[in-house]
Design a protein around this motif. Structure first.
Motif, mmCIF file in Angstrom:
data_model
loop_
_atom_site.group_PDB
_atom_site.id
_atom_site.type_symbol
_atom_site.label_atom_id
_atom_site.label_comp_id
_atom_site.label_asym_id
_atom_site.label_seq_id
_atom_site.Cartn_x
_atom_site.Cartn_y
_atom_site.Cartn_z
ATOM 1 N N LEU A 35 0.848 -1.195 0.000
ATOM 2 C CA LEU A 35 0.000 0.000 0.000
ATOM 3 C C LEU A 35 0.879 1.239 0.000
ATOM 4 O O LEU A 35 2.067 1.178 0.342
ATOM 5 C CB LEU A 35 -0.876 0.004 1.262
ATOM 6 N N THR A 36 0.292 2.363 -0.354
ATOM 7 C CA THR A 36 1.022 3.640 -0.322
ATOM 8 C C THR A 36 0.263 4.648 0.536
ATOM 9 O O THR A 36 -0.943 4.529 0.740
ATOM 10 C CB THR A 36 1.143 4.223 -1.744
ATOM 11 N N LEU A 37 1.010 5.617 1.044
ATOM 12 C CA LEU A 37 0.440 6.768 1.746
ATOM 13 C C LEU A 37 1.240 7.985 1.326
ATOM 14 O O LEU A 37 2.478 7.944 1.355
ATOM 15 C CB LEU A 37 0.596 6.628 3.263
ATOM 16 N N PHE A 65 -11.769 0.789 4.309
ATOM 17 C CA PHE A 65 -10.741 0.513 5.326
ATOM 18 C C PHE A 65 -10.250 1.830 5.938
ATOM 19 O O PHE A 65 -9.834 2.725 5.195
ATOM 20 C CB PHE A 65 -9.585 -0.240 4.668
ATOM 21 N N ASN A 109 -6.160 10.691 7.370
ATOM 22 C CA ASN A 109 -4.945 9.984 6.973
ATOM 23 C C ASN A 109 -4.335 10.677 5.752
ATOM 24 O O ASN A 109 -4.891 11.648 5.233
ATOM 25 C CB ASN A 109 -5.272 8.521 6.651
ATOM 26 N N PHE A 159 2.475 -3.411 8.831
ATOM 27 C CA PHE A 159 1.378 -3.508 9.799
ATOM 28 C C PHE A 159 0.829 -4.935 9.774
ATOM 29 O O PHE A 159 0.706 -5.539 8.694
ATOM 30 C CB PHE A 159 0.230 -2.561 9.426
ATOM 31 N N PHE A 194 -2.359 -7.392 11.801
ATOM 32 C CA PHE A 194 -3.474 -7.480 12.739
ATOM 33 C C PHE A 194 -3.445 -8.869 13.370
ATOM 34 O O PHE A 194 -3.223 -9.856 12.659
ATOM 35 C CB PHE A 194 -4.803 -7.269 12.005
ATOM 36 N N LEU A 197 0.472 -5.775 5.873
ATOM 37 C CA LEU A 197 0.319 -4.572 5.042
ATOM 38 C C LEU A 197 1.667 -3.856 5.008
ATOM 39 O O LEU A 197 2.132 -3.366 6.025
ATOM 40 C CB LEU A 197 -0.749 -3.640 5.621
ATOM 41 N N VAL A 237 3.366 -0.739 3.988
ATOM 42 C CA VAL A 237 2.927 0.608 3.617
ATOM 43 C C VAL A 237 4.134 1.512 3.346
ATOM 44 O O VAL A 237 4.969 1.720 4.223
ATOM 45 C CB VAL A 237 2.025 1.221 4.703
ATOM 46 N N TRP A 248 -5.212 7.024 12.898
ATOM 47 C CA TRP A 248 -4.691 5.735 13.361
ATOM 48 C C TRP A 248 -3.736 5.973 14.529
ATOM 49 O O TRP A 248 -2.945 6.917 14.503
ATOM 50 C CB TRP A 248 -3.947 5.032 12.235
ATOM 51 N N ASP A 265 -1.012 4.726 15.499
ATOM 52 C CA ASP A 265 0.438 4.685 15.237
ATOM 53 C C ASP A 265 0.963 6.053 14.779
ATOM 54 O O ASP A 265 2.128 6.370 14.961
ATOM 55 C CB ASP A 265 0.760 3.631 14.157
ATOM 56 N N ASP A 266 0.085 6.876 14.214
ATOM 57 C CA ASP A 266 0.551 8.115 13.578
ATOM 58 C C ASP A 266 1.309 9.010 14.536
ATOM 59 O O ASP A 266 2.332 9.584 14.184
ATOM 60 C CB ASP A 266 -0.639 8.889 12.981
ATOM 61 N N TRP A 279 5.026 8.010 14.662
ATOM 62 C CA TRP A 279 6.004 8.196 13.584
ATOM 63 C C TRP A 279 5.895 9.550 12.876
ATOM 64 O O TRP A 279 6.828 9.949 12.159
ATOM 65 C CB TRP A 279 5.930 7.043 12.570
ATOM 66 N N PHE A 327 -1.428 -4.782 15.473
ATOM 67 C CA PHE A 327 -2.692 -4.223 15.962
ATOM 68 C C PHE A 327 -3.604 -5.319 16.505
ATOM 69 O O PHE A 327 -3.619 -6.440 15.982
ATOM 70 C CB PHE A 327 -3.425 -3.519 14.820
HETATM 71 C C1 LIG Z 1 -3.036 -0.738 9.937
HETATM 72 C C2 LIG Z 1 -2.831 0.606 9.295
HETATM 73 C C3 LIG Z 1 -3.067 0.784 7.921
HETATM 74 C C4 LIG Z 1 -2.869 2.037 7.340
HETATM 75 C C5 LIG Z 1 -3.068 2.261 5.900
HETATM 76 C C6 LIG Z 1 -4.117 1.929 5.109
HETATM 77 C C7 LIG Z 1 -3.850 2.365 3.816
HETATM 78 C C8 LIG Z 1 -2.630 2.929 3.863
HETATM 79 O O1 LIG Z 1 -2.162 2.906 5.150
HETATM 80 C C9 LIG Z 1 -2.466 3.093 8.144
HETATM 81 O O2 LIG Z 1 -2.236 4.404 7.822
HETATM 82 C C10 LIG Z 1 -1.847 4.982 8.979
HETATM 83 N N1 LIG Z 1 -1.525 6.303 9.054
HETATM 84 N N2 LIG Z 1 -1.799 4.122 10.006
HETATM 85 C C11 LIG Z 1 -2.227 2.913 9.496
HETATM 86 C C12 LIG Z 1 -2.405 1.663 10.100
#
Ligand SMILES: Cc1cc(-c2ccco2)c2oc(N)nc2c1
Length: 156
Positions: free
Chosen positions: A7-9, A27, A33, A72, A74, A81, A83, A117, A119-120, A123, A139
């Motif tokens: 996945l990307t962010l 999701f 986000n 990530f 679960f 995942l 990311v 989320w 975790d944000d 980091w 998680f």
């Molecule tokens: C488990 C999880 C997933 C994502 C995610 C979904 C799609 C891209 O990233 C998160 O993004 C952030 N900020 N915390 C995240 C935790």
């Protein structure tokens, strides 16, 4: 056998502000986000990141800087995942709401971590200081972190 989803962010930054999107469905719905999603067959991670940004908020990134890589997991699901997190200040276009995301600029001093989320908040400090990092989060459900690690890296 654990599956891996890539996945990307992407986070857009300008003049002390950061563009976040309120996820309207699917999701992570109900959370703020960055912009992103799955990397599709036949595209690179960078191409996927730019595509998702354009689709989700109307901005075209001319270049992206890699700031982080987080795996990530679960407790209830063997899929990992992976990311890839980027940021850009090199973009054009007008910010627009999409079916997926409602974009909004936030001052870097007032990021809505309680609506993001969990975790944000761990980091984001690396990203805001332009320091690259790698990490792992396990998680339980959407809001409990059972285990994690983060380390600063120097890739480039
Ligand atoms: C488990 C999880 C997933 C994502 C995610 C979904 C799609 C891209 O990233 C998160 O993004 C952030 N900020 N915390 C995240 C935790």
């Amino acid at each position: 056998m654990s599956k891996k989803k890539i996945l990307t962010l992407v986070f857009v930054r300008e003049a002390g502000k950061i563009l976040l999107g309120f996820k309207k469905r699917g999701f992570g719905a109900g959370l703020w986000n960055g912009f992103g999603g799955k990397v599709e067959e036949g595209e690179t991670i960078l191409q996927g990141a730019k595509r998702e940004l354009l689709e989700e908020c109307g901005l075209k990134a001319h270049s992206l800087k890699s700031v982080g890589l987080i795996n990530f997991e679960f407790e209830s699901d063997p899929t990992i995942l992976e990311v890839h997190i980027f940021q850009t200040s090199d973009f054009s276009g007008l910010v627009a709401e999409s079916e997926e995301m409602r974009p909004r600029w936030y001052s870097e001093e007032s990021i809505p971590f309680s609506q993001m989320w969990p975790d944000d908040r761990l980091w984001f400090p690396y990203m805001l200081k332009d320091r690259q990092f790698e990490g792992y989060f396990l998680f339980k459900g959407m809001d409990i972190i059972l285990n994690h690690w983060l380390k600063e890296v120097n890739l480039l």
